[in-house]
Design an enzyme around this catalytic site. Structure first.
Site, PDB file in Angstrom:
ATOM      1  N   ASP A  10       0.874  -1.152   0.000  1.00 47.86           N
ATOM      2  CA  ASP A  10       0.000   0.000   0.000  1.00 47.86           C
ATOM      3  C   ASP A  10       0.928   1.223   0.000  1.00 47.86           C
ATOM      4  OD1 ASP A  10      -2.303   1.648   0.423  1.00 47.86           O
ATOM      5  OD2 ASP A  10      -1.761   1.743   2.543  1.00 47.86           O
TER       6      ASP A  10
ATOM      7  N   ASP B  40      -0.135   5.042   0.938  1.00 51.64           N
ATOM      8  CA  ASP B  40      -0.354   6.004   2.009  1.00 51.64           C
ATOM      9  C   ASP B  40      -0.151   5.363   3.378  1.00 51.64           C
ATOM     10  OD1 ASP B  40      -1.060   7.513  -0.131  1.00 51.64           O
ATOM     11  OD2 ASP B  40      -3.072   8.007   0.555  1.00 51.64           O
TER      12      ASP B  40
ATOM     13  N   ARG C 281     -14.295  12.356  -0.431  1.00 51.25           N
ATOM     14  CA  ARG C 281     -13.064  13.121  -0.265  1.00 51.25           C
ATOM     15  C   ARG C 281     -12.624  13.790  -1.564  1.00 51.25           C
ATOM     16  NH1 ARG C 281      -9.306   8.682   2.291  1.00 51.25           N
ATOM     17  NH2 ARG C 281     -10.621   7.367   0.966  1.00 51.25           N
TER      18      ARG C 281
ATOM     19  N   SER D 182      -2.624   0.950  -4.597  1.00 50.14           N
ATOM     20  CA  SER D 182      -2.979   2.073  -3.740  1.00 50.14           C
ATOM     21  C   SER D 182      -4.385   2.575  -4.005  1.00 50.14           C
ATOM     22  CB  SER D 182      -1.981   3.223  -3.970  1.00 50.14           C
ATOM     23  OG  SER D 182      -2.376   4.374  -3.270  1.00 50.14           O
TER      24      SER D 182
END
Length: 408
Positions: free
Chosen positions: A186, A188, A231, A274
């Site tokens: 991943d 972040d 978001r 990701s």
């Protein structure tokens, strides 16, 4: 072995120095012995050397000569006549890696007691790291091998580890442990520090709002796709140049560069999957020479972010699909894959992988991962895979030097 042959175990201890082995084997050669097994370890300049031999002559005379010979080089020798001649090496059932800063004697005692409680015997122990954490590798043989035994062993050791402030990883021993060939991370809060979406949101003045949604999604409280859409919508109208600005600010997690560099040396296929954004991470992926990149794509119209993503959303299910696709593309079986992540969005990917590593993860992911790392150094992944710090730094030295960054 002839009827008069004796099996003799010779154990030499003392300060390591040149010539010890030569003197020992010189004495053995004068008695025409045959070697059955040899094992040596040096810890902080102290040598322990064990030699199992078959002696066709007088074993007492051999013992006397060995004592005299080793005394000339300041070494102590113990001779056991009639030792078990069975030299077949059994394969330990599990590898247990203990990581800590520090690893206290109390923690090690608690872990060894739990191993004993579950009927697992420690076959060998070696140090594998002194930086950025202390790492110890235990090869153990478990007496219980039923279907649930691995889960019980992991759960028992994890409970002890949590109470003693150390990390513990448990893997099956043998060839399977050294057969891993593909790893995906991943991005972040795993490969890089922080959350890219929050860095973008800061440019729009909505960082707090976006962070709250991110944290809820990582805990598994709301659907990832829904959270992503919420978001990204807050970014509508931002100039596309913010993508390059944020990409330039990305900071790798400590140890990330070392981890990727070392795994590539070992022949791993390395990639990222990701829930972030391809446009932000592509430059970093190129710099690290990654083989795979799968991420969401921000929609840009007339140089502005629209507040939408285009194409398939890289959500929890898609991450596992991407891992399987990468493995199939390079011909690596799923049991030879590794996945590393930190949030609920990584659950399917980690459970699909041969080894799932939760890195400073939320509880929802730690509960399903094969192992959890709680120190903020990504190169701890190497130690779980059986790579030692000495091996990493020896390879780095060949390529141009070793640098240890002072730890806070």
């Amino acid at each position: 072995m002839g009827a008069s042959d004796a099996t003799v175990l010779v154990t030499v201890t003392g300060p390591d120095r040149p010539g010890v082995t030569s003197v020992l084997f010189g004495a053995l050669s004068r008695h025409d012995v045959s070697l059955l097994d040899v094992e040596q370890v040096v810890i902080r300049g102290r040598l322990t050397l064990g030699v199992l031999v078959q002696c066709p002559t007088d074993p007492e005379a051999l013992q006397e000569e060995l004592e005299e010979a080793m005394d000339t080089v300041g070494m102590t020798v113990d001779v056991a006549i009639g030792a078990d001649p069975d030299t077949r090496q059994h394969v330990s059932t599990h590898a247990v890696v203990v990581l800590g800063s520090p690893v206290s004697a109390r923690a090690f005692r608690a872990l060894s007691r739990e191993l004993a409680r579950q009927g697992a015997n420690i076959d060998s122990i070696r140090g594998i790291a002194d930086y950025p954490v202390t790492g110890l590798e235990l090869l153990v043989t478990a007496s219980n091998t039923d279907a649930d035994a691995d889960a019980r062993l992991r759960a028992g050791l994890a409970e002890v580890a949590a109470g003693e402030n150390v990390d513990v990883a448990v893997e099956r021993g043998g060839l399977a442990r050294r057969a891993k060939r593909l790893i995906v991370f991943d991005v972040d809060s795993t490969l890089v520090q922080g959350e890219v979406i929050e860095m973008l949101a800061a440019r729009a003045g909505v960082e707090d709002e976006v962070r709250a949604v991110t944290e809820a999604a990582m805990r598994g409280e709301i659907d990832f796709t829904e959270s992503l859409n919420q978001r990204v919508a807050t970014l509508a109208g931002l100039d596309a140049s913010v993508i390059d600005d944020v990409a330039a600010e990305l900071q790798l997690t400590p140890g990330a560069r070392t981890t990727i560099r070392t795994l590539r040396r070992l022949g791993y296929h390395c990639g990222v999957v990701s829930g972030g954004f391809r446009q932000v991470i592509e430059g970093l992926a190129h710099e690290l020479e990654l083989d795979f990149v799968q991420a969401n794509t921000l929609e840009i119209v007339d140089g502005k972010l629209t507040g939408r993503v285009v194409g398939d959303v890289v959500d929890r299910a898609y991450k596992a699909t991407a891992l399987r696709a990468f493995a199939a593309e390079v011909g690596v079986p799923m049991e030879q894959t590794v996945a590393v992540g930190d949030g609920a969005n990584d659950i399917d990917m980690l459970t699909a992988a041969g080894l799932g590593v939760a890195f400073n993860a939320k509880p929802a992911l730690r509960e399903v991962a094969d192992t959890a790392l709680n120190y903020p150094f990504l190169d701890a992944v190497l130690f779980i895979l059986g790579v030692t710090r000495d091996e990493v730094e020896a390879a780095d030295a060949v390529d141009g030097g070793v640098r240890r960054v002072p730890l806070a």
